[in-house]
Design a protein around this motif. Sequence first.
Motif, PDB file in Angstrom:
ATOM      1  N   ARG A  51       0.818  -1.206   0.000  1.00 58.31           N
ATOM      2  CA  ARG A  51       0.000   0.000   0.000  1.00 58.31           C
ATOM      3  C   ARG A  51       0.856   1.262   0.000  1.00 58.31           C
ATOM      4  O   ARG A  51       0.476   2.272  -0.565  1.00 58.31           O
ATOM      5  CB  ARG A  51      -0.937   0.001   1.194  1.00 58.31           C
ATOM      6  N   GLN A  54       2.280   2.512  -3.632  1.00 58.48           N
ATOM      7  CA  GLN A  54       1.376   2.931  -4.693  1.00 58.48           C
ATOM      8  C   GLN A  54       1.769   4.299  -5.226  1.00 58.48           C
ATOM      9  O   GLN A  54       2.206   5.170  -4.484  1.00 58.48           O
ATOM     10  CB  GLN A  54      -0.068   2.983  -4.185  1.00 58.48           C
ATOM     11  N   ARG A  55       1.581   4.449  -6.533  1.00 59.75           N
ATOM     12  CA  ARG A  55       1.901   5.718  -7.172  1.00 59.75           C
ATOM     13  C   ARG A  55       0.888   6.780  -6.745  1.00 59.75           C
ATOM     14  O   ARG A  55      -0.270   6.478  -6.521  1.00 59.75           O
ATOM     15  CB  ARG A  55       1.851   5.564  -8.686  1.00 59.75           C
ATOM     16  N   PRO A  56       1.341   8.020  -6.692  1.00 60.93           N
ATOM     17  CA  PRO A  56       0.383   9.086  -6.388  1.00 60.93           C
ATOM     18  C   PRO A  56      -0.603   9.251  -7.545  1.00 60.93           C
ATOM     19  O   PRO A  56      -0.317   8.862  -8.674  1.00 60.93           O
ATOM     20  CB  PRO A  56       1.277  10.321  -6.227  1.00 60.93           C
ATOM     21  N   GLU A  57      -1.743   9.830  -7.255  1.00 59.47           N
ATOM     22  CA  GLU A  57      -2.753  10.013  -8.297  1.00 59.47           C
ATOM     23  C   GLU A  57      -2.230  10.949  -9.380  1.00 59.47           C
ATOM     24  O   GLU A  57      -1.492  11.883  -9.113  1.00 59.47           O
ATOM     25  CB  GLU A  57      -4.028  10.588  -7.681  1.00 59.47           C
ATOM     26  N   GLU A  58      -2.669  10.684 -10.607  1.00 58.62           N
ATOM     27  CA  GLU A  58      -2.264  11.520 -11.722  1.00 58.62           C
ATOM     28  C   GLU A  58      -3.056  12.821 -11.706  1.00 58.62           C
ATOM     29  O   GLU A  58      -4.227  12.845 -11.334  1.00 58.62           O
ATOM     30  CB  GLU A  58      -2.530  10.805 -13.043  1.00 58.62           C
ATOM     31  N   SER A  59      -2.417  13.851 -12.155  1.00 52.22           N
ATOM     32  CA  SER A  59      -3.126  15.130 -12.245  1.00 52.22           C
ATOM     33  C   SER A  59      -4.007  15.111 -13.496  1.00 52.22           C
ATOM     34  O   SER A  59      -3.839  14.282 -14.401  1.00 52.22           O
ATOM     35  CB  SER A  59      -2.128  16.279 -12.313  1.00 52.22           C
ATOM     36  N   ALA A  60      -4.931  16.038 -13.559  1.00 53.09           N
ATOM     37  CA  ALA A  60      -5.859  16.111 -14.697  1.00 53.09           C
ATOM     38  C   ALA A  60      -5.107  16.378 -16.001  1.00 53.09           C
ATOM     39  O   ALA A  60      -5.450  15.816 -17.051  1.00 53.09           O
ATOM     40  CB  ALA A  60      -6.893  17.200 -14.443  1.00 53.09           C
ATOM     41  N   GLU A  62      -2.054  15.453 -16.761  1.00 49.16           N
ATOM     42  CA  GLU A  62      -1.367  14.215 -17.175  1.00 49.16           C
ATOM     43  C   GLU A  62      -2.338  13.260 -17.854  1.00 49.16           C
ATOM     44  O   GLU A  62      -2.000  12.629 -18.853  1.00 49.16           O
ATOM     45  CB  GLU A  62      -0.710  13.552 -15.968  1.00 49.16           C
ATOM     46  N   ILE A  63      -3.536  13.147 -17.303  1.00 48.84           N
ATOM     47  CA  ILE A  63      -4.556  12.281 -17.907  1.00 48.84           C
ATOM     48  C   ILE A  63      -4.915  12.800 -19.294  1.00 48.84           C
ATOM     49  O   ILE A  63      -5.043  12.037 -20.258  1.00 48.84           O
ATOM     50  CB  ILE A  63      -5.801  12.197 -17.002  1.00 48.84           C
TER      51      ILE A  63
END
Length: 86
Positions: A51, A54-60, A62-63
């Motif tokens: 846990r 885990q990679r940090p969430e992608e920014s908008a 980047e998506i």
Amino acid sequence: MMMRWEEMGHDSWFWGWGILWMVMLTAFWLLILLALVLTVRWLWQAGSGIRSVQRPEESAIEILKKRYARGEIGKEEFEAKKRDLL
């Protein structure tokens, strides 16, 4: 009228082996219990390690760049959404 211990059918060597077996059996079960506790502890730590990696969430943005790179959106839509985000 008192009988000696050996005369009652209880050999002293038998009781010595009985105590030895009791000690060995107790040590065996303690080792099994220790192995079980260490295994559960190792699994718990291994699970918590997964846990934390885990990679940090992608920014908008980047998506949006990935969607453009995959061809899901065109250049005009990419530029418009990029302006909205920035």
